[in-house]
Design a protein around this motif. Structure first.
Motif, PDB file in Angstrom:
ATOM      1  N   ASP A 208      35.952  22.324 -21.172  1.00  0.00           N
ATOM      2  CA  ASP A 208      37.050  22.609 -20.230  1.00  0.00           C
ATOM      3  C   ASP A 208      36.888  20.517 -20.307  1.00  0.00           C
ATOM      4  O   ASP A 208      35.518  19.800 -19.669  1.00  0.00           O
ATOM      5  CB  ASP A 208      37.589  22.455 -19.477  1.00  0.00           C
ATOM      6  CG  ASP A 208      38.152  23.334 -19.842  1.00  0.00           C
ATOM      7  OD1 ASP A 208      38.748  24.132 -19.831  1.00  0.00           O
ATOM      8  OD2 ASP A 208      37.524  24.716 -18.425  1.00  0.00           O
ATOM      9  N   TRP A 209      37.572  19.560 -20.921  1.00  0.00           N
ATOM     10  CA  TRP A 209      37.717  18.135 -20.283  1.00  0.00           C
ATOM     11  C   TRP A 209      38.982  17.961 -19.791  1.00  0.00           C
ATOM     12  O   TRP A 209      39.510  18.580 -19.629  1.00  0.00           O
ATOM     13  CB  TRP A 209      37.666  17.680 -21.885  1.00  0.00           C
ATOM     14  CG  TRP A 209      38.027  17.260 -22.384  1.00  0.00           C
ATOM     15  CD1 TRP A 209      38.491  18.504 -23.121  1.00  0.00           C
ATOM     16  CD2 TRP A 209      39.546  16.356 -23.104  1.00  0.00           C
ATOM     17  NE1 TRP A 209      39.647  18.252 -23.991  1.00  0.00           N
ATOM     18  CE2 TRP A 209      40.153  16.707 -23.905  1.00  0.00           C
ATOM     19  CE3 TRP A 209      39.646  14.975 -22.243  1.00  0.00           C
ATOM     20  CZ2 TRP A 209      41.176  15.885 -24.794  1.00  0.00           C
ATOM     21  CZ3 TRP A 209      40.681  14.382 -22.880  1.00  0.00           C
ATOM     22  CH2 TRP A 209      41.288  14.928 -24.504  1.00  0.00           C
TER      23      TRP A 209
ATOM     24  N   GLU B  25      38.686  22.700 -25.123  1.00  0.00           N
ATOM     25  CA  GLU B  25      39.061  22.596 -26.800  1.00  0.00           C
ATOM     26  C   GLU B  25      37.375  24.145 -26.988  1.00  0.00           C
ATOM     27  O   GLU B  25      36.965  24.584 -26.302  1.00  0.00           O
ATOM     28  CB  GLU B  25      38.071  20.947 -27.131  1.00  0.00           C
ATOM     29  CG  GLU B  25      38.696  20.361 -26.811  1.00  0.00           C
ATOM     30  CD  GLU B  25      40.556  19.993 -27.983  1.00  0.00           C
ATOM     31  OE1 GLU B  25      40.401  22.053 -28.784  1.00  0.00           O
ATOM     32  OE2 GLU B  25      41.428  19.764 -27.420  1.00  0.00           O
ATOM     33  N   ALA B  26      37.389  24.333 -27.950  1.00  0.00           N
ATOM     34  CA  ALA B  26      36.522  25.470 -28.949  1.00  0.00           C
ATOM     35  C   ALA B  26      35.200  24.725 -28.192  1.00  0.00           C
ATOM     36  O   ALA B  26      35.249  23.377 -29.195  1.00  0.00           O
ATOM     37  CB  ALA B  26      36.467  26.193 -30.358  1.00  0.00           C
ATOM     38  N   MET B  27      33.800  25.387 -28.601  1.00  0.00           N
ATOM     39  CA  MET B  27      32.314  24.829 -28.398  1.00  0.00           C
ATOM     40  C   MET B  27      31.770  26.417 -29.144  1.00  0.00           C
ATOM     41  O   MET B  27      31.859  27.516 -28.551  1.00  0.00           O
ATOM     42  CB  MET B  27      32.074  24.691 -27.543  1.00  0.00           C
ATOM     43  CG  MET B  27      30.294  24.010 -27.590  1.00  0.00           C
ATOM     44  SD  MET B  27      30.054  22.806 -26.295  1.00  0.00           S
ATOM     45  CE  MET B  27      30.626  24.048 -24.902  1.00  0.00           C
ATOM     46  N   LEU B  28      31.232  26.343 -30.731  1.00  0.00           N
ATOM     47  CA  LEU B  28      30.282  27.102 -30.879  1.00  0.00           C
ATOM     48  C   LEU B  28      29.157  27.412 -30.312  1.00  0.00           C
ATOM     49  O   LEU B  28      28.334  26.229 -30.165  1.00  0.00           O
ATOM     50  CB  LEU B  28      30.160  27.356 -32.233  1.00  0.00           C
ATOM     51  CG  LEU B  28      31.278  27.614 -33.600  1.00  0.00           C
ATOM     52  CD1 LEU B  28      31.368  27.417 -34.803  1.00  0.00           C
ATOM     53  CD2 LEU B  28      32.005  28.912 -33.168  1.00  0.00           C
ATOM     54  N   ARG B  29      28.588  28.464 -29.347  1.00  0.00           N
ATOM     55  CA  ARG B  29      27.110  28.238 -29.038  1.00  0.00           C
ATOM     56  C   ARG B  29      26.573  29.004 -30.127  1.00  0.00           C
ATOM     57  O   ARG B  29      26.606  29.971 -30.513  1.00  0.00           O
ATOM     58  CB  ARG B  29      27.121  28.997 -27.368  1.00  0.00           C
ATOM     59  CG  ARG B  29      28.166  28.410 -26.830  1.00  0.00           C
ATOM     60  CD  ARG B  29      27.856  27.263 -26.437  1.00  0.00           C
ATOM     61  NE  ARG B  29      26.492  27.158 -25.401  1.00  0.00           N
ATOM     62  CZ  ARG B  29      26.796  27.030 -24.058  1.00  0.00           C
ATOM     63  NH1 ARG B  29      27.918  27.003 -23.653  1.00  0.00           N
ATOM     64  NH2 ARG B  29      26.208  26.738 -23.550  1.00  0.00           N
TER      65      ARG B  29
ATOM     66  N   ASP C 155      34.303  21.149 -30.779  1.00  0.00           N
ATOM     67  CA  ASP C 155      35.208  20.592 -31.499  1.00  0.00           C
ATOM     68  C   ASP C 155      36.355  19.745 -30.560  1.00  0.00           C
ATOM     69  O   ASP C 155      36.401  19.052 -29.681  1.00  0.00           O
ATOM     70  CB  ASP C 155      36.913  21.299 -31.838  1.00  0.00           C
ATOM     71  CG  ASP C 155      36.264  22.078 -32.947  1.00  0.00           C
ATOM     72  OD1 ASP C 155      35.839  21.940 -33.356  1.00  0.00           O
ATOM     73  OD2 ASP C 155      37.487  23.280 -33.009  1.00  0.00           O
ATOM     74  N   LEU C 156      36.340  18.227 -31.216  1.00  0.00           N
ATOM     75  CA  LEU C 156      36.635  16.936 -30.938  1.00  0.00           C
ATOM     76  C   LEU C 156      38.437  17.619 -30.565  1.00  0.00           C
ATOM     77  O   LEU C 156      38.985  18.016 -31.348  1.00  0.00           O
ATOM     78  CB  LEU C 156      35.851  16.116 -31.649  1.00  0.00           C
ATOM     79  CG  LEU C 156      34.826  15.617 -31.089  1.00  0.00           C
ATOM     80  CD1 LEU C 156      34.732  13.977 -31.856  1.00  0.00           C
ATOM     81  CD2 LEU C 156      34.389  14.957 -30.046  1.00  0.00           C
ATOM     82  N   PRO C 157      38.859  17.160 -28.931  1.00  0.00           N
ATOM     83  CA  PRO C 157      40.419  16.718 -29.774  1.00  0.00           C
ATOM     84  C   PRO C 157      40.709  15.776 -31.146  1.00  0.00           C
ATOM     85  O   PRO C 157      40.434  15.190 -31.156  1.00  0.00           O
ATOM     86  CB  PRO C 157      41.186  15.736 -28.369  1.00  0.00           C
ATOM     87  CG  PRO C 157      39.243  15.914 -27.242  1.00  0.00           C
ATOM     88  CD  PRO C 157      38.072  15.816 -28.241  1.00  0.00           C
ATOM     89  N   GLY C 158      41.636  17.296 -31.256  1.00  0.00           N
ATOM     90  CA  GLY C 158      41.846  16.612 -33.159  1.00  0.00           C
ATOM     91  C   GLY C 158      41.385  17.621 -34.161  1.00  0.00           C
ATOM     92  O   GLY C 158      42.390  16.912 -35.437  1.00  0.00           O
ATOM     93  N   ALA C 159      40.665  17.789 -34.400  1.00  0.00           N
ATOM     94  CA  ALA C 159      39.474  17.950 -34.946  1.00  0.00           C
ATOM     95  C   ALA C 159      38.785  19.527 -34.896  1.00  0.00           C
ATOM     96  O   ALA C 159      39.002  20.379 -33.840  1.00  0.00           O
ATOM     97  CB  ALA C 159      38.110  17.604 -34.678  1.00  0.00           C
ATOM     98  N   GLY C 160      38.583  20.227 -35.278  1.00  0.00           N
ATOM     99  CA  GLY C 160      38.515  21.402 -35.669  1.00  0.00           C
ATOM    100  C   GLY C 160      39.588  22.492 -36.022  1.00  0.00           C
ATOM    101  O   GLY C 160      40.430  22.322 -36.242  1.00  0.00           O
ATOM    102  N   GLU C 161      39.269  23.279 -35.676  1.00  0.00           N
ATOM    103  CA  GLU C 161      40.157  24.287 -34.107  1.00  0.00           C
ATOM    104  C   GLU C 161      41.507  23.766 -33.434  1.00  0.00           C
ATOM    105  O   GLU C 161      41.865  24.419 -33.065  1.00  0.00           O
ATOM    106  CB  GLU C 161      39.588  25.883 -33.407  1.00  0.00           C
ATOM    107  CG  GLU C 161      38.219  26.067 -34.796  1.00  0.00           C
ATOM    108  CD  GLU C 161      39.022  26.852 -36.183  1.00  0.00           C
ATOM    109  OE1 GLU C 161      40.354  27.902 -35.551  1.00  0.00           O
ATOM    110  OE2 GLU C 161      39.086  26.529 -36.855  1.00  0.00           O
TER     111      GLU C 161
ATOM    112  N   GLN D 108      35.276  10.637 -26.510  1.00  0.00           N
ATOM    113  CA  GLN D 108      33.860   9.736 -26.046  1.00  0.00           C
ATOM    114  C   GLN D 108      33.684  10.662 -24.567  1.00  0.00           C
ATOM    115  O   GLN D 108      32.802  11.330 -23.905  1.00  0.00           O
ATOM    116  CB  GLN D 108      33.978   8.601 -25.698  1.00  0.00           C
ATOM    117  CG  GLN D 108      33.017   7.611 -26.953  1.00  0.00           C
ATOM    118  CD  GLN D 108      33.531   6.131 -27.243  1.00  0.00           C
ATOM    119  OE1 GLN D 108      34.171   5.800 -26.109  1.00  0.00           O
ATOM    120  NE2 GLN D 108      32.780   5.618 -27.600  1.00  0.00           N
ATOM    121  N   VAL D 109      34.865  10.562 -23.683  1.00  0.00           N
ATOM    122  CA  VAL D 109      35.167  11.231 -22.701  1.00  0.00           C
ATOM    123  C   VAL D 109      34.943  13.121 -22.880  1.00  0.00           C
ATOM    124  O   VAL D 109      34.053  13.437 -22.589  1.00  0.00           O
ATOM    125  CB  VAL D 109      36.478  11.131 -22.314  1.00  0.00           C
ATOM    126  CG1 VAL D 109      36.876  12.041 -21.158  1.00  0.00           C
ATOM    127  CG2 VAL D 109      36.167   9.404 -21.736  1.00  0.00           C
TER     128      VAL D 109
END
Lengths: 234, 90
Positions: free
Chosen positions: A6-7, A12-16, A60-66, A80-81
């Protein structure tokens, strides 16, 4: 494992990858099209790192990936945030390290981490130049001319290389330099003669129109990064 | 290392096309001065043109201005090599 972070602007999604304890490397993907071209390398790299007992996270950065957010809403500071928030979420008490591929090195700046490891870092100006060139080449085929000075004028987002990009994002990118806060290790390819801590053999996957993989390059990078993380953890 | 001669520039141009367009070693090695590029190689689309130019700049230590980029310089392998050699060696 598909996780999330969460930001301030959403989730956004994050693969671990790898163990849920001990050191963890949060990897910043290149920007725009280069992210697609290097995704396979990035996931292979983090899997190999996991084999070495080092955790990995690929947000994933906002607007990128999924991401379901539109790129039209993004600015460099948003990235950056959000990356910073991803690092917080991935580390939570663990020893956190940041890795950046290409333009990913422009978004790691505000992240709290024990070390930085950068592969072929690139300034924002070169990234914008690439995007402008692709637009110019496409326009030339269509008999039109694109004036890069348009970026400096106020107006609606501009389509460059298949992405609709806010002018403010392009302007902030143009002055952005890679985050090389110490301790920092820089890796480049043999064909790139700019200064680096190590030059290695390999082709620039980020330039290839068809997404490719290079298991040998991924293995070399993973071994280097693993050693760097251990060195910085001590 | 700054390339010193024409043959070194040619080798760099060949390597850039191979790396950026994802061509096999055999295919890139078969390029000669008359081999047509833009419009003839399906891999060389407008995105790839941008990649080729930027990679040439990085590897040869040159700067290619927007108004120097036209269809002629990308027409054949020979034309692109000539262009690159002119930038890198003069």
């Amino acid at each position: 494992m598909i996780d999330h972070y969460d930001w301030a602007g959403g989730r956004e999604a994050m693969l671990r990858f790898g163990p849920d304890h001990g050191p963890v490397v949060v990897l910043a993907m290149p920007l725009f099209e280069e992210a697609n071209r290097m995704r396979s390398l990035a996931t292979t790299l983090l899997r190999l790192l996991a084999d070495e007992g080092i955790g990995g996270a690929l947000p994933d950065l906002p607007g990128a990936g999924e991401s379901e957010k539109s790129l039209e809403e993004d600015s460099l500071s948003t990235w950056q945030v959000s990356f910073s928030s991803a690092v917080c979420a991935a580390t939570s008490g663990r020893s956190g390290h940041v890795a950046g591929l290409r333009g990913g090195c422009l978004v790691t700046g505000s992240a709290a981490a024990r070390s930085r490891w950068l592969m072929s870092p690139v300034g924002g100006e070169a990234i914008v130049r690439d995007l402008v060139r692709a637009r110019q080449a496409a326009d030339r085929e269509a008999g039109a001319v694109f004036d890069p000075g348009t970026i400096d004028l106020d107006g609606p987002p501009i389509e460059l290389a298949g992405h609709v990009l806010p002018r403010q994002l392009l302007r902030s990118l143009r002055t952005a330099e890679p985050d090389v806060a110490a301790p920092c290790r820089v890796i480049r390819l043999d064909s790139d003669r700019r200064p680096a801590d190590r030059h290695i053999a390999g082709a620039p996957l980020w330039r290839q129109s068809e997404p490719g993989d290079d298991p040998a390059l991924a293995a070399t990078l993973a071994a280097d990064l693993a050693q760097w993380v251990r060195q910085c953890a001590g | 290392m700054i390339p010193e001669g024409q043959s070194e520039v040619e080798a760099t141009v060949r390597a850039v096309l191979r790396d950026v367009l994802g061509l096999s070693e055999t295919r890139a090695a078969a390029f000669d001065a008359a081999t047509p590029l833009f419009g003839a190689l399906p891999e060389l689309d407008s995105m790839a043109v941008a990649g080729v130019l930027t990679e040439l700049e990085d590897r040869l230590g040159i700067v290619i201005e927007d108004d120097e980029v036209d269809g002629d310089m990308l027409e054949t392998f020979g034309a692109l090599t000539q262009f690159a050699a002119h930038k890198a060696l003069t």
